[in-house]
Design an enzyme around this catalytic site. Structure first.
Site, PDB file in Angstrom:
ATOM      1  N   HIS A  77     -15.692  41.876  19.350  1.00 46.36           N
ATOM      2  CA  HIS A  77     -14.429  42.504  19.720  1.00 46.36           C
ATOM      3  C   HIS A  77     -13.975  42.028  21.093  1.00 46.36           C
ATOM      4  CE1 HIS A  77     -13.771  45.519  16.519  1.00 46.36           C
ATOM      5  NE2 HIS A  77     -15.035  45.212  16.280  1.00 46.36           N
ATOM      6  N   PRO A  78     -12.659  41.833  21.253  1.00 47.20           N
ATOM      7  CA  PRO A  78     -12.132  41.414  22.557  1.00 47.20           C
ATOM      8  C   PRO A  78     -12.037  42.595  23.517  1.00 47.20           C
ATOM      9  CG  PRO A  78     -10.334  41.779  21.035  1.00 47.20           C
ATOM     10  CD  PRO A  78     -11.617  41.978  20.242  1.00 47.20           C
ATOM     11  N   GLU A 102      -1.700  43.411  17.194  1.00 47.17           N
ATOM     12  CA  GLU A 102      -0.870  44.539  16.752  1.00 47.17           C
ATOM     13  C   GLU A 102      -1.454  45.866  17.219  1.00 47.17           C
ATOM     14  OE1 GLU A 102      -0.615  44.042  12.514  1.00 47.17           O
ATOM     15  OE2 GLU A 102       0.681  42.281  12.686  1.00 47.17           O
ATOM     16  N   GLU A 103      -2.760  46.022  17.111  1.00 48.10           N
ATOM     17  CA  GLU A 103      -3.414  47.279  17.498  1.00 48.10           C
ATOM     18  C   GLU A 103      -3.301  47.524  19.000  1.00 48.10           C
ATOM     19  OE1 GLU A 103      -6.503  46.809  13.756  1.00 48.10           O
ATOM     20  OE2 GLU A 103      -7.169  46.249  15.770  1.00 48.10           O
ATOM     21  N   GLN A 104      -3.561  46.492  19.796  1.00 50.15           N
ATOM     22  CA  GLN A 104      -3.478  46.659  21.246  1.00 50.15           C
ATOM     23  C   GLN A 104      -2.031  46.888  21.696  1.00 50.15           C
ATOM     24  OE1 GLN A 104      -5.796  44.441  24.032  1.00 50.15           O
ATOM     25  NE2 GLN A 104      -7.403  43.972  22.540  1.00 50.15           N
ATOM     26  N   VAL A 132     -15.378  49.278  22.668  1.00 59.68           N
ATOM     27  CA  VAL A 132     -14.642  49.259  21.399  1.00 59.68           C
ATOM     28  C   VAL A 132     -14.122  50.662  21.123  1.00 59.68           C
ATOM     29  CG1 VAL A 132     -14.756  48.832  18.908  1.00 59.68           C
ATOM     30  CG2 VAL A 132     -16.036  47.361  20.485  1.00 59.68           C
ATOM     31  N   ILE A 133     -12.826  50.719  20.845  1.00 58.66           N
ATOM     32  CA  ILE A 133     -12.179  51.973  20.470  1.00 58.66           C
ATOM     33  C   ILE A 133     -11.087  51.624  19.463  1.00 58.66           C
ATOM     34  CG2 ILE A 133     -10.475  51.915  22.342  1.00 58.66           C
ATOM     35  CD1 ILE A 133     -10.879  55.018  22.559  1.00 58.66           C
ATOM     36  N   ALA A 188      -7.871  51.424  18.778  1.00 60.45           N
ATOM     37  CA  ALA A 188      -6.661  51.513  19.596  1.00 60.45           C
ATOM     38  C   ALA A 188      -5.495  52.155  18.848  1.00 60.45           C
ATOM     39  CB  ALA A 188      -6.273  50.121  20.100  1.00 60.45           C
TER      40      ALA A 188
END
Length: 172
Positions: free
Chosen positions: A67-68, A86-88, A120-121, A123
Site C-alpha cells: 500500500h502507498p 480515486e480513494e485518496q 493503511v486505512i 480512505a
C-alpha cells in the site's frame, strides 16, 4: 458483471479484472481463482479473506507494504493505482493544505519507522481529518495490534473494490 460472469472468466482475465482488489497483490486473486465457482460475491470475498488470514505474519506485513503512503509521493507524482488515486482523492488526501501535508508526512514517517510498513486505512470510509486522527492514534499501538488492524482495513478496501466490480447477488 455478476458472479456468474466472474466465475466464467478464464484465469488471465480473472486476475486482470480482480487483481487489484487487494492493492498490488494480484497473486491473491490468482490463488483464489481455483476456488470457482463462487456461489456469491460474499463467497468470493470470503475466499480472499481466508487466503489473507492463512498467511504467516510476514505475508500479512507484505500485503501492508504494497500500500502507498496516504498523501505521499505516489499521489504527488501521479503513480498511484487508479483505485488508490480515486480513494485518496475522495477522502481529501489530494487537497491537504501545507500544514496538513507536513503533519501527514511526519506521521507517515513515524508510523513506518515504528512498524516497518505503511499506515493503511480504508480512505473511502473517512475524511482527511479523521484519517489524520487515526494515524496519530494508531502510531501508539503495538506492532501485532497494528498489523491486525491494517489487515482489517485491507479487507474493507477489498470489500468496496469488489462491490464496484461485481454486481450484488440480488441483481443481474
Amino acid at each position: 458483471m455478476d458472479i456468474a460472469a466472474v466465475n466464467a472468466l478464464p484465469y488471465e482475465d480473472f486476475v486482470d479484472v480482480l487483481g487489484n482488489v487487494v492493492e498490488k497483490c494480484p497473486i491473491i486473486t490468482a490463488a483464489v481463482w481455483s476456488g470457482r465457482p463462487f456461489l456469491s460475491l460474499a463467497a468470493l470475498e470470503a475466499a480472499i479473506s481466508e487466503f489473507i488470514d492463512a498467511l504467516p505474519e510476514s505475508g500479512k506485513e507484505g500485503i501492508l507494504r504494497c500500500h502507498p503512503d496516504l498523501a505521499g509521493r505516489d499521489l504527488q507524482s501521479g503513480s498511484l493505482t487508479r483505485e488508490s488515486h480515486e480513494e485518496q482523492a475522495g477522502s481529501g488526501m489530494g487537497a491537504l493544505n501545507s500544514e496538513e501535508a507536513s503533519l501527514m508526512a511526519r506521521l507517515n514517517q513515524e508510523y513506518k519507522e515504528r512498524f516497518e510498513f505503511p499506515f493503511v486505512i480504508c480512505a473511502r470510509m473517512h475524511d482527511k481529518e479523521n484519517i489524520l486522527r487515526q494515524l496519530f492514534a494508531r502510531c501508539q499501538n503495538e506492532r501485532a495490534v497494528e498489523r491486525a488492524r491494517g489487515i482489517e482495513e485491507v479487507k474493507k478496501i477489498c470489500h468496496l473494490r469488489l462491490q464496484s466490480l461485481v454486481l450484488p447477488d440480488n441483481r443481474l
